[in-house]
Design a protein around this motif. Structure first.
Motif, PDB file in Angstrom:
ATOM      1  N   TYR A 133       0.833  -1.202   0.000  1.00 50.06           N
ATOM      2  CA  TYR A 133       0.000   0.000   0.000  1.00 50.06           C
ATOM      3  C   TYR A 133       0.870   1.256   0.000  1.00 50.06           C
ATOM      4  O   TYR A 133       0.625   2.203  -0.771  1.00 50.06           O
ATOM      5  CB  TYR A 133      -0.925  -0.004   1.210  1.00 50.06           C
ATOM      6  CG  TYR A 133      -1.596   1.328   1.486  1.00 50.06           C
ATOM      7  CD1 TYR A 133      -2.609   1.805   0.669  1.00 50.06           C
ATOM      8  CD2 TYR A 133      -1.190   2.122   2.566  1.00 50.06           C
ATOM      9  CE1 TYR A 133      -3.211   3.031   0.915  1.00 50.06           C
ATOM     10  CE2 TYR A 133      -1.796   3.338   2.831  1.00 50.06           C
ATOM     11  CZ  TYR A 133      -2.800   3.788   1.999  1.00 50.06           C
ATOM     12  OH  TYR A 133      -3.391   5.003   2.237  1.00 50.06           O
ATOM     13  N   GLN A 136       2.517   1.956  -3.288  1.00 51.24           N
ATOM     14  CA  GLN A 136       1.594   2.596  -4.218  1.00 51.24           C
ATOM     15  C   GLN A 136       1.488   4.102  -3.959  1.00 51.24           C
ATOM     16  O   GLN A 136       1.206   4.872  -4.878  1.00 51.24           O
ATOM     17  CB  GLN A 136       0.207   1.963  -4.102  1.00 51.24           C
ATOM     18  CG  GLN A 136       0.137   0.516  -4.584  1.00 51.24           C
ATOM     19  CD  GLN A 136      -1.205  -0.124  -4.286  1.00 51.24           C
ATOM     20  OE1 GLN A 136      -2.056   0.454  -3.616  1.00 51.24           O
ATOM     21  NE2 GLN A 136      -1.395  -1.341  -4.772  1.00 51.24           N
ATOM     22  N   ARG A 137       1.742   4.495  -2.722  1.00 47.99           N
ATOM     23  CA  ARG A 137       1.684   5.911  -2.371  1.00 47.99           C
ATOM     24  C   ARG A 137       3.036   6.593  -2.541  1.00 47.99           C
ATOM     25  O   ARG A 137       3.218   7.728  -2.116  1.00 47.99           O
ATOM     26  CB  ARG A 137       1.190   6.079  -0.932  1.00 47.99           C
ATOM     27  CG  ARG A 137      -0.217   5.539  -0.719  1.00 47.99           C
ATOM     28  CD  ARG A 137      -0.898   6.164   0.455  1.00 47.99           C
ATOM     29  NE  ARG A 137      -1.073   7.609   0.309  1.00 47.99           N
ATOM     30  CZ  ARG A 137      -2.065   8.296   0.874  1.00 47.99           C
ATOM     31  NH1 ARG A 137      -2.974   7.676   1.601  1.00 47.99           N
ATOM     32  NH2 ARG A 137      -2.155   9.594   0.719  1.00 47.99           N
ATOM     33  N   SER A 183      -9.142   2.841  -0.164  1.00 53.93           N
ATOM     34  CA  SER A 183      -9.410   4.249  -0.467  1.00 53.93           C
ATOM     35  C   SER A 183     -10.688   4.689   0.224  1.00 53.93           C
ATOM     36  O   SER A 183     -11.502   3.854   0.669  1.00 53.93           O
ATOM     37  CB  SER A 183      -9.558   4.455  -1.973  1.00 53.93           C
ATOM     38  OG  SER A 183     -10.750   3.832  -2.435  1.00 53.93           O
ATOM     39  N   PHE A 238       0.837  11.987   5.545  1.00 51.29           N
ATOM     40  CA  PHE A 238       1.280  11.729   4.176  1.00 51.29           C
ATOM     41  C   PHE A 238       1.759  12.997   3.484  1.00 51.29           C
ATOM     42  O   PHE A 238       2.623  12.935   2.602  1.00 51.29           O
ATOM     43  CB  PHE A 238       0.163  11.056   3.371  1.00 51.29           C
ATOM     44  CG  PHE A 238      -0.058   9.615   3.741  1.00 51.29           C
ATOM     45  CD1 PHE A 238       0.874   8.642   3.390  1.00 51.29           C
ATOM     46  CD2 PHE A 238      -1.166   9.230   4.467  1.00 51.29           C
ATOM     47  CE1 PHE A 238       0.688   7.314   3.738  1.00 51.29           C
ATOM     48  CE2 PHE A 238      -1.365   7.905   4.824  1.00 51.29           C
ATOM     49  CZ  PHE A 238      -0.441   6.938   4.466  1.00 51.29           C
ATOM     50  N   ASP A 319       0.695  15.793  -1.145  1.00 54.42           N
ATOM     51  CA  ASP A 319       0.779  14.365  -1.426  1.00 54.42           C
ATOM     52  C   ASP A 319       0.418  14.067  -2.883  1.00 54.42           C
ATOM     53  O   ASP A 319       0.944  13.134  -3.489  1.00 54.42           O
ATOM     54  CB  ASP A 319      -0.151  13.599  -0.478  1.00 54.42           C
ATOM     55  CG  ASP A 319       0.058  12.099  -0.562  1.00 54.42           C
ATOM     56  OD1 ASP A 319       1.160  11.672  -0.952  1.00 54.42           O
ATOM     57  OD2 ASP A 319      -0.883  11.355  -0.234  1.00 54.42           O
ATOM     58  N   SER A 320      -0.454  14.864  -3.462  1.00 55.28           N
ATOM     59  CA  SER A 320      -0.910  14.603  -4.837  1.00 55.28           C
ATOM     60  C   SER A 320      -0.125  15.393  -5.885  1.00 55.28           C
ATOM     61  O   SER A 320      -0.152  15.047  -7.067  1.00 55.28           O
ATOM     62  CB  SER A 320      -2.403  14.940  -4.962  1.00 55.28           C
ATOM     63  OG  SER A 320      -2.650  16.296  -4.639  1.00 55.28           O
TER      64      SER A 320
END
Length: 347
Positions: A133, A136-137, A183, A238, A319-320
């Motif tokens: 997980y 993936q982040r 999610s 995050f 984070d994005s």
């Protein structure tokens, strides 16, 4: 009483030597390690040395432990046995006995309680250095080294499918955040069906409860006392990790990223940053947090030099964002609080 700049500076230097004090990050207060009234240690006694305002006068002092306040320079110097520094008689024209040295006390003579207890991690917790997980982040090797994280390895069903981040303060674990690996959309859909079938709901987060989160800052130990000049505050764990990774701040002791666990900051969190000598704060909340940024900025502006990393897209966070978006935010979107407010005026 009027003091010249030279006289004021002389008294400040004498107080620093006499009380073993040091200026805080804003340069507006002297932090005294031991209160001259109650004798308690921990830097809870402060002396205001900033410019005079409607609410505060230079050399007002207050202890956050015993609550004792002095309102005039003469009173302070008399109490610490340095009447030789008194230049002229002083008088408190307002006579307001509820005034405090630090404005975040408002009109309440309250104590800043930053005490914390040590927290046990959930049963079965073990640190991990690889997780699908987290991969993936975007997690990389340095993230696992700098930001401890683990799971219960299916040894504790309450935390199955959660990644758990300890919150560390002065080397002690004082809390934890556990985040489900599904999610938000997956969790919402499962809970919608579970509600109709009478099954247990999935919580997106399961966090510690022993210490109030208003007393905690994630990644606080990376703020090095009297070395770290600038702290970027963000909303969540995050965001801290992503910003550290994308700006390669792993070993940069001059700049640190901390999370306030939401779009807010408390008096205790302000005090904790102030106590380490931080001078500059950059607010890095999500792009949609306009009102929260304005409010938080006002709280911080009295103690630090405050800037806002203005994320233009209201749907984005650190984070994005990719590296170049973050670069643009800090290179071209960094604003003073006043500039940010003017830029966000709704026409």
């Amino acid at each position: 009483m009027y003091l010249s700049k030279e006289e004021k500076n002389h008294i400040i230097q004498e107080l620093i030597v006499e009380l073993h004090a040091k200026p805080d990050g804003s340069g507006k207060n002297l932090i005294v390690p031991t209160c001259p009234y109650c004798g308690r240690e921990g830097g809870k006694f402060g002396i205001y040395i900033g410019v005079e305002t409607e609410r505060k006068k230079p050399f007002m002092a207050h202890c956050f432990k015993c609550g004792h306040s002095t309102l005039t320079l003469e009173q302070l110097l008399t109490d610490i046995g340095r009447t030789d520094l008194i230049i002229a008689d002083t008088f408190d024209l307002d006579g307001d006995k509820n005034l405090n040295a630090f404005s975040f006390l408002d009109d309440d003579d309250k104590e800043i309680d930053d005490s914390l207890c040590i927290v046990d991690m959930p049963d079965g917790y073990k640190r991990t250095y690889f997780n699908k997980y987290l991969k993936q982040r975007g997690f990389i090797e340095e993230d696992y080294d700098c930001f401890p994280v683990g799971t219960t390895r299916h040894m504790n069903f309450k935390y199955d499918d959660y990644v758990i981040f300890p919150i560390i303060d002065a080397g002690d674990i004082v809390g934890y955040i556990s985040r489900h690996i599904w999610s938000k959309q997956e969790i919402d859909e499962y809970n919608r069906r579970a509600k109709h079938n009478g099954k247990f709901q999935i919580m997106r987060y399961k966090n510690s409860t022993e210490n109030d989160f208003v007393k905690l800052l994630y990644n606080y130990d990376m703020v090095i006392e009297d070395i770290t000049d600038t702290v970027i505050i963000v909303e969540g764990i995050f965001d801290v990790i992503a910003l550290t990774r994308k700006l390669n701040l792993y070993h940069n002791h001059l700049i640190a990223v901390v999370a306030t666990f939401g779009k807010k900051i408390s008096d205790v969190q302000i005090y904790k940053l102030q106590a380490k000598g931080v001078k500059t704060i950059v607010i890095g909340y999500d792009g949609d947090a306009v009102d929260a940024i304005k409010k938080t900025g006002e709280q911080l502006n009295e103690y630090f030099d405050v800037y806002v990393a203005d994320i233009e897209d209201p749907t984005q966070d650190f984070d994005s964002l990719d590296f170049w978006d973050i670069y643009d935010t800090f290179a071209f979107g960094l604003k003073t609080l006043t500039e940010y407010k003017l830029n966000k005026i709704q026409l």
